[in-house]
Motif scaffolding. Sequence first.
Motif, PDB file in Angstrom:
ATOM      1  N   LEU A  67       0.839  -1.213   0.000  1.00 55.78           N
ATOM      2  CA  LEU A  67       0.000   0.000   0.000  1.00 55.78           C
ATOM      3  C   LEU A  67       0.866   1.252   0.000  1.00 55.78           C
ATOM      4  O   LEU A  67       0.582   2.209  -0.728  1.00 55.78           O
ATOM      5  CB  LEU A  67      -0.930   0.011   1.215  1.00 55.78           C
ATOM      6  CG  LEU A  67      -2.149  -0.908   1.139  1.00 55.78           C
ATOM      7  CD1 LEU A  67      -2.824  -1.014   2.499  1.00 55.78           C
ATOM      8  CD2 LEU A  67      -3.125  -0.413   0.086  1.00 55.78           C
ATOM      9  N   SER A  68       1.920   1.253   0.783  1.00 56.22           N
ATOM     10  CA  SER A  68       2.804   2.405   0.853  1.00 56.22           C
ATOM     11  C   SER A  68       3.421   2.706  -0.506  1.00 56.22           C
ATOM     12  O   SER A  68       3.443   3.869  -0.945  1.00 56.22           O
ATOM     13  CB  SER A  68       3.904   2.153   1.894  1.00 56.22           C
ATOM     14  OG  SER A  68       4.787   3.241   1.969  1.00 56.22           O
ATOM     15  N   PHE A  69       3.892   1.676  -1.203  1.00 59.17           N
ATOM     16  CA  PHE A  69       4.462   1.877  -2.531  1.00 59.17           C
ATOM     17  C   PHE A  69       3.439   2.499  -3.478  1.00 59.17           C
ATOM     18  O   PHE A  69       3.726   3.468  -4.178  1.00 59.17           O
ATOM     19  CB  PHE A  69       4.974   0.551  -3.110  1.00 59.17           C
ATOM     20  CG  PHE A  69       5.318   0.647  -4.566  1.00 59.17           C
ATOM     21  CD1 PHE A  69       6.525   1.188  -4.967  1.00 59.17           C
ATOM     22  CD2 PHE A  69       4.418   0.228  -5.534  1.00 59.17           C
ATOM     23  CE1 PHE A  69       6.835   1.311  -6.318  1.00 59.17           C
ATOM     24  CE2 PHE A  69       4.714   0.342  -6.880  1.00 59.17           C
ATOM     25  CZ  PHE A  69       5.928   0.883  -7.277  1.00 59.17           C
ATOM     26  N   LEU A  70       2.242   1.940  -3.498  1.00 61.94           N
ATOM     27  CA  LEU A  70       1.203   2.427  -4.397  1.00 61.94           C
ATOM     28  C   LEU A  70       0.814   3.866  -4.070  1.00 61.94           C
ATOM     29  O   LEU A  70       0.762   4.729  -4.947  1.00 61.94           O
ATOM     30  CB  LEU A  70      -0.025   1.520  -4.334  1.00 61.94           C
ATOM     31  CG  LEU A  70       0.162   0.074  -4.816  1.00 61.94           C
ATOM     32  CD1 LEU A  70      -1.061  -0.761  -4.478  1.00 61.94           C
ATOM     33  CD2 LEU A  70       0.465   0.025  -6.302  1.00 61.94           C
ATOM     34  N   ILE A  71       0.562   4.122  -2.801  1.00 65.77           N
ATOM     35  CA  ILE A  71       0.065   5.440  -2.393  1.00 65.77           C
ATOM     36  C   ILE A  71       1.121   6.523  -2.587  1.00 65.77           C
ATOM     37  O   ILE A  71       0.819   7.625  -3.046  1.00 65.77           O
ATOM     38  CB  ILE A  71      -0.453   5.391  -0.942  1.00 65.77           C
ATOM     39  CG1 ILE A  71      -1.690   4.484  -0.878  1.00 65.77           C
ATOM     40  CG2 ILE A  71      -0.763   6.797  -0.431  1.00 65.77           C
ATOM     41  CD1 ILE A  71      -2.124   4.112   0.523  1.00 65.77           C
ATOM     42  N   LYS A  72       2.363   6.208  -2.276  1.00 59.92           N
ATOM     43  CA  LYS A  72       3.429   7.211  -2.403  1.00 59.92           C
ATOM     44  C   LYS A  72       3.648   7.638  -3.854  1.00 59.92           C
ATOM     45  O   LYS A  72       4.239   8.691  -4.098  1.00 59.92           O
ATOM     46  CB  LYS A  72       4.728   6.716  -1.776  1.00 59.92           C
ATOM     47  CG  LYS A  72       4.678   6.791  -0.248  1.00 59.92           C
ATOM     48  CD  LYS A  72       5.996   6.532   0.388  1.00 59.92           C
ATOM     49  CE  LYS A  72       6.950   7.669   0.323  1.00 59.92           C
ATOM     50  NZ  LYS A  72       6.612   8.892   0.999  1.00 59.92           N
ATOM     51  N   SER A  73       3.137   6.874  -4.803  1.00 61.14           N
ATOM     52  CA  SER A  73       3.270   7.283  -6.196  1.00 61.14           C
ATOM     53  C   SER A  73       2.451   8.536  -6.488  1.00 61.14           C
ATOM     54  O   SER A  73       2.726   9.251  -7.444  1.00 61.14           O
ATOM     55  CB  SER A  73       2.841   6.151  -7.136  1.00 61.14           C
ATOM     56  OG  SER A  73       1.428   5.978  -7.124  1.00 61.14           O
ATOM     57  N   LYS A  74       1.447   8.806  -5.645  1.00 66.04           N
ATOM     58  CA  LYS A  74       0.597   9.979  -5.849  1.00 66.04           C
ATOM     59  C   LYS A  74       0.578  10.924  -4.643  1.00 66.04           C
ATOM     60  O   LYS A  74       0.122  12.048  -4.767  1.00 66.04           O
ATOM     61  CB  LYS A  74      -0.846   9.540  -6.152  1.00 66.04           C
ATOM     62  CG  LYS A  74      -0.994   8.914  -7.536  1.00 66.04           C
ATOM     63  CD  LYS A  74      -2.434   8.570  -7.851  1.00 66.04           C
ATOM     64  CE  LYS A  74      -3.322   9.724  -8.044  1.00 66.04           C
ATOM     65  NZ  LYS A  74      -3.490  10.226  -9.402  1.00 66.04           N
ATOM     66  N   ARG A  75       1.037  10.420  -3.494  1.00 66.63           N
ATOM     67  CA  ARG A  75       1.029  11.241  -2.278  1.00 66.63           C
ATOM     68  C   ARG A  75       2.391  11.151  -1.602  1.00 66.63           C
ATOM     69  O   ARG A  75       2.655  10.205  -0.859  1.00 66.63           O
ATOM     70  CB  ARG A  75      -0.042  10.759  -1.293  1.00 66.63           C
ATOM     71  CG  ARG A  75      -1.432  11.189  -1.631  1.00 66.63           C
ATOM     72  CD  ARG A  75      -2.390  10.957  -0.499  1.00 66.63           C
ATOM     73  NE  ARG A  75      -2.100  11.796   0.657  1.00 66.63           N
ATOM     74  CZ  ARG A  75      -2.816  11.759   1.783  1.00 66.63           C
ATOM     75  NH1 ARG A  75      -3.831  10.928   1.901  1.00 66.63           N
ATOM     76  NH2 ARG A  75      -2.498  12.542   2.785  1.00 66.63           N
TER      77      ARG A  75
END
Length: 168
Positions: free
Chosen positions: A61-69
Amino acid sequence: LLMAIGAFASNLKWLGFERGYGKDDQMLWMVSLSILCDVSEDDFKAVTDVLKRDGANDRLLSFLIKSKRSDWEDSSAAVIQQSPYAIAGQIAGETYEAKGIDAIKNYLQNDWYKGNGDAPWHDSHNNKRVDSYFGYWAWETAAIVKIKGWNDEKLKDVNYYPYDAVHW
């Protein structure tokens, strides 16, 4: 998708690791689909604020979310649902495109569907009483490919890979 984001934000309540990993599919799907559909920053924040509120964060989740936030807190925690998503978490950390694409192909062919064997949607294509089948798609793999900017031609005909979603 905007209606789904509203429903997600209003209704999802993750109860934490001690209560099991239920709802992990929904969290991963919503984050992944939001990335694939290039939702607005505000809509993405609506999705991720629910996860933040409930303390749902792991390596994938962290990898995915950090791509936009960029303000999202990194997590080195193991993935919430080990099977099959621990493998996807490892793939997200892959730096070499060829290795990453091969790993996704292997994950989809050998681990993804089988690893979701206890999911309520698993084998829904066989349910003759209720038509609840909506396809089997590993949205997280497409989101990883999109974030990494990898060429996914080798995945085009691999079962469970939503090739078209990367190219919307």
